[in-house]
Design a protein around this motif. Structure first.
Motif, PDB file in Angstrom:
ATOM      1  N   ILE A   1       0.847  -1.188   0.000  1.00  0.00           N
ATOM      2  CA  ILE A   1       0.000   0.000   0.000  1.00  0.00           C
ATOM      3  C   ILE A   1       0.888   1.245   0.000  1.00  0.00           C
ATOM      4  CG2 ILE A   1      -1.876   1.261   1.138  1.00  0.00           C
ATOM      5  CD1 ILE A   1      -2.700  -1.223   2.568  1.00  0.00           C
ATOM      6  N   THR A   2       0.516   2.228  -0.793  1.00  0.00           N
ATOM      7  CA  THR A   2       1.207   3.518  -0.783  1.00  0.00           C
ATOM      8  C   THR A   2       0.723   4.350   0.401  1.00  0.00           C
ATOM      9  OG1 THR A   2      -0.494   4.564  -2.129  1.00  0.00           O
ATOM     10  CG2 THR A   2       1.334   3.514  -3.307  1.00  0.00           C
ATOM     11  N   PRO A   3       1.439   5.426   0.741  1.00  0.00           N
ATOM     12  CA  PRO A   3       0.928   6.338   1.770  1.00  0.00           C
ATOM     13  C   PRO A   3      -0.458   6.882   1.432  1.00  0.00           C
ATOM     14  CG  PRO A   3       3.245   6.758   1.383  1.00  0.00           C
ATOM     15  CD  PRO A   3       2.819   5.770   0.343  1.00  0.00           C
ATOM     16  N   ALA A   4      -0.731   7.143   0.158  1.00  0.00           N
ATOM     17  CA  ALA A   4      -2.068   7.618  -0.230  1.00  0.00           C
ATOM     18  C   ALA A   4      -3.136   6.597   0.123  1.00  0.00           C
ATOM     19  CB  ALA A   4      -2.102   7.919  -1.732  1.00  0.00           C
ATOM     20  N   GLY A   5      -2.817   5.319  -0.047  1.00  0.00           N
ATOM     21  CA  GLY A   5      -3.753   4.267   0.317  1.00  0.00           C
ATOM     22  C   GLY A   5      -3.964   4.190   1.820  1.00  0.00           C
TER      23      GLY A   5
ATOM     24  N   ASP B   1       6.593   9.272   5.470  1.00  0.00           N
ATOM     25  CA  ASP B   1       5.409   9.434   4.623  1.00  0.00           C
ATOM     26  C   ASP B   1       4.216   8.685   5.198  1.00  0.00           C
ATOM     27  OD1 ASP B   1       6.966  10.880   2.760  1.00  0.00           O
ATOM     28  OD2 ASP B   1       7.614   9.026   1.781  1.00  0.00           O
ATOM     29  N   TYR B   2       4.481   7.500   5.716  1.00  0.00           N
ATOM     30  CA  TYR B   2       3.403   6.703   6.301  1.00  0.00           C
ATOM     31  C   TYR B   2       2.958   7.275   7.644  1.00  0.00           C
ATOM     32  CZ  TYR B   2       4.096   3.129   2.713  1.00  0.00           C
ATOM     33  OH  TYR B   2       4.155   2.469   1.518  1.00  0.00           O
ATOM     34  N   LEU B   3       3.897   7.744   8.450  1.00  0.00           N
ATOM     35  CA  LEU B   3       3.544   8.341   9.741  1.00  0.00           C
ATOM     36  C   LEU B   3       2.652   9.565   9.554  1.00  0.00           C
ATOM     37  CD1 LEU B   3       6.993   8.060  11.565  1.00  0.00           C
ATOM     38  CD2 LEU B   3       4.869   6.892  12.241  1.00  0.00           C
TER      39      LEU B   3
ATOM     40  N   GLY C   1       8.313   0.578   2.476  1.00  0.00           N
ATOM     41  CA  GLY C   1       8.121   1.292   1.226  1.00  0.00           C
ATOM     42  C   GLY C   1       9.368   1.896   0.639  1.00  0.00           C
ATOM     43  N   PHE C   2      10.511   1.680   1.306  1.00  0.00           N
ATOM     44  CA  PHE C   2      11.749   2.351   0.909  1.00  0.00           C
ATOM     45  C   PHE C   2      12.119   2.074  -0.549  1.00  0.00           C
ATOM     46  CE2 PHE C   2      16.405   2.617   0.590  1.00  0.00           C
ATOM     47  CZ  PHE C   2      16.613   3.906   1.053  1.00  0.00           C
ATOM     48  N   GLY C   3      12.005   0.809  -0.954  1.00  0.00           N
ATOM     49  CA  GLY C   3      12.393   0.447  -2.320  1.00  0.00           C
ATOM     50  C   GLY C   3      11.516   1.075  -3.386  1.00  0.00           C
ATOM     51  N   SER C   4      10.298   1.462  -3.020  1.00  0.00           N
ATOM     52  CA  SER C   4       9.379   2.094  -3.958  1.00  0.00           C
ATOM     53  C   SER C   4       9.407   3.613  -3.873  1.00  0.00           C
ATOM     54  CB  SER C   4       7.946   1.604  -3.692  1.00  0.00           C
ATOM     55  OG  SER C   4       7.827   0.224  -3.957  1.00  0.00           O
ATOM     56  N   GLY C   5      10.292   4.137  -3.031  1.00  0.00           N
ATOM     57  CA  GLY C   5      10.401   5.586  -2.904  1.00  0.00           C
ATOM     58  C   GLY C   5       9.477   6.190  -1.874  1.00  0.00           C
ATOM     59  N   PHE C   6       8.939   5.354  -0.958  1.00  0.00           N
ATOM     60  CA  PHE C   6       8.087   5.836   0.120  1.00  0.00           C
ATOM     61  C   PHE C   6       8.787   5.566   1.458  1.00  0.00           C
ATOM     62  CE2 PHE C   6       5.082   4.331  -3.242  1.00  0.00           C
ATOM     63  CZ  PHE C   6       4.687   5.586  -3.675  1.00  0.00           C
TER      64      PHE C   6
ATOM     65  N   ASN D   1      -3.595   1.620  -7.001  1.00  0.00           N
ATOM     66  CA  ASN D   1      -4.726   2.241  -7.694  1.00  0.00           C
ATOM     67  C   ASN D   1      -5.900   1.282  -7.834  1.00  0.00           C
ATOM     68  OD1 ASN D   1      -3.354   4.644  -8.063  1.00  0.00           O
ATOM     69  ND2 ASN D   1      -2.770   4.226 -10.180  1.00  0.00           N
ATOM     70  N   VAL D   2      -5.601   0.003  -8.049  1.00  0.00           N
ATOM     71  CA  VAL D   2      -6.683  -0.958  -8.297  1.00  0.00           C
ATOM     72  C   VAL D   2      -7.030  -1.809  -7.083  1.00  0.00           C
ATOM     73  CG1 VAL D   2      -6.324  -1.063 -10.789  1.00  0.00           C
ATOM     74  CG2 VAL D   2      -5.054  -2.628  -9.306  1.00  0.00           C
ATOM     75  N   THR D   3      -6.063  -2.056  -6.190  1.00  0.00           N
ATOM     76  CA  THR D   3      -6.360  -2.901  -5.020  1.00  0.00           C
ATOM     77  C   THR D   3      -7.064  -2.142  -3.912  1.00  0.00           C
ATOM     78  OG1 THR D   3      -4.160  -2.488  -4.078  1.00  0.00           O
ATOM     79  CG2 THR D   3      -4.428  -4.470  -5.442  1.00  0.00           C
ATOM     80  N   LEU D   4      -6.811  -0.832  -3.804  1.00  0.00           N
ATOM     81  CA  LEU D   4      -7.310  -0.081  -2.653  1.00  0.00           C
ATOM     82  C   LEU D   4      -8.827  -0.168  -2.463  1.00  0.00           C
ATOM     83  CD1 LEU D   4      -6.594   1.710  -0.256  1.00  0.00           C
ATOM     84  CD2 LEU D   4      -6.834   3.695  -1.770  1.00  0.00           C
ATOM     85  N   PRO D   5      -9.643  -0.032  -3.517  1.00  0.00           N
ATOM     86  CA  PRO D   5     -11.094  -0.144  -3.280  1.00  0.00           C
ATOM     87  C   PRO D   5     -11.493  -1.478  -2.640  1.00  0.00           C
ATOM     88  CG  PRO D   5     -10.660   0.772  -5.446  1.00  0.00           C
ATOM     89  CD  PRO D   5      -9.339   0.304  -4.917  1.00  0.00           C
ATOM     90  N   TYR D   6     -10.791  -2.550  -2.999  1.00  0.00           N
ATOM     91  CA  TYR D   6     -11.094  -3.856  -2.416  1.00  0.00           C
ATOM     92  C   TYR D   6     -10.583  -3.946  -0.977  1.00  0.00           C
ATOM     93  CZ  TYR D   6     -12.245  -5.204  -7.199  1.00  0.00           C
ATOM     94  OH  TYR D   6     -12.809  -5.275  -8.442  1.00  0.00           O
TER      95      TYR D   6
END
Length: 365
Positions: free
Chosen positions: A18-22, A49-51, A40-45, A315-320
């Motif tokens: 999950i991204t911070p936006a999620g 950002d999560y805190l 999330g470090f490897g993805s640039g988060f 983008n697609v998993t978050l609604p679920y």
């Protein structure tokens, strides 16, 4: 609900569930989200950002599993995670059970609720949680194939786009689904000559309508494949059968008919691969050679571009994820047919037919 996001520990897997936006969308709905430090470090988060969006950072993967009602991941749990999964815990991730009997039996033993991204299915038969990663993998397959055609890394020494006075390379794409179309689009963009095969004539007509003239379609059969591979520089395997093992379209004996240094990229490796000689590799050691044919069979190709992949996936998993968190898995799956089709293993029982058939195990209905 308490939702856990562990750090991915599969070889060279840098995506995060999950991204911070999620996380923001979950915490504003009063759910608790535990994120393992540096997940999330490897993805640039980053942890900060999560805190900032209300996540709680935990130090260890053990803490995340122990604290959570639902685990949201990217890749299937690996052996060191099996013992961390609790009975009745929801695990929402890519599983690809049909390619691993060991994983299947481990999840049966865990008594968890295993919901697989790759079998969540819309009414039109599309797989909404597989599509973005298939798009990434399809495009990447050409990038990687073009690279491994280079002579210093044992390829044939062909530039896919050619140059004036020299014909372009030839690409054969098996499967005209999401992976195949994205691969064909990338190969065509480089100027390669592309043949795309499928057994679905409706899909081939669509490809014929939307692709440029140097992308040609052909009905897929063993005869046609055997004919084409004799002149092909790069083969992309993008065949998918929902929840089941991929068919073996290129056998070991066919390799002898291919150019030495030709490259095959098996994007179906997560489902067992569509080449007989496929064995899963990693980004650390991505290729091997059989009969002078270079095999690229990395099982988590999108993990090489984790920022793009993580954002596309969330983008697609978050609604679920939100639906599962708000309603609980039983109500959510009862109210959502697509989500119900994601159920693969529930409290020790297989509930997805293709997985039971893959290993001759009992199907619970």
């Amino acid at each position: 609900m308490k939702i856990g996001v562990p750090k991915e520990i599969k070889n060279n897997e840098s995506r995060v569930g999950i991204t911070p936006a999620g996380v923001f969308e979950l915490t504003k709905r009063n759910h608790t989200v535990f994120v393992q430090t540096q997940a999330g470090f490897g993805s640039g988060f980053f942890d900060e950002d999560y805190l900032e969006v209300g996540a709680i950072i935990l130090l260890t993967i053990e803490d995340v599993y122990a604290s959570s009602d639902m685990i949201v991941k990217v890749k299937e749990p690996i052996e060191s995670e099996y013992g961390l999964i609790k009975p009745d815990q929801v695990v929402f991730t890519y599983f690809h059970f049909a390619s691993s009997e060991v994983l299947t039996k481990a999840m049966i033993d865990s008594k968890a609720i295993c919901i697989a991204y790759e079998t969540v299915e819309d009414a039109d038969g599309s797989l909404p949680l597989l599509i973005p990663m298939s798009e990434v993998a399809g495009r990447m397959s050409i990038q990687q194939g073009a690279k491994y055609l280079e002579k210093p890394i044992k390829g044939r020494g062909v530039l896919l786009g050619g140059v004036p006075g020299v014909p372009p390379g030839k690409v054969l794409v098996l499967g005209a689904g999401i992976v195949g179309i994205q691969a064909a689009k990338m190969a065509a963009g480089l100027g390669a000559h592309v043949t795309i095969m499928d057994i679905n004539m409706k899909q081939l007509r669509y490809v014929n309508d939307v692709m440029p003239n140097h992308v040609v379609t052909e009905f897929s059969s063993e005869y046609n494949i055997r004919k084409r591979i004799k002149e092909t520089d790069l083969i992309i395997g993008g065949v998918l059968i929902k929840g089941a093992k991929a068919p073996k379209l290129i056998t070991k004996d066919m390799l002898k008919d291919m150019h030495p240094g030709a490259v095959i990229v098996d994007v179906a490796v997560d489902q067992g691969g569509c080449f007989e000689t496929t064995k899963a590799t990693t980004h650390e050691n991505p290729t091997y050679i059989i009969n002078d044919v270079v095999h690229y069979c990395v099982a988590n190709m999108p993990g090489a571009v984790p920022h793009t992949s993580t954002v596309a996936l969330t983008n697609v998993t978050l609604p679920y994820v939100i639906k599962l968190a708000n309603e609980g898995w039983e109500t959510a799956c009862r109210n959502s047919l697509p989500l119900s089709k994601g159920l693969n293993v529930v409290k020790g029982k297989i509930v997805y037919k293709e997985i039971a058939e893959a290993f001759n195990l009992e199907l619970s209905v």
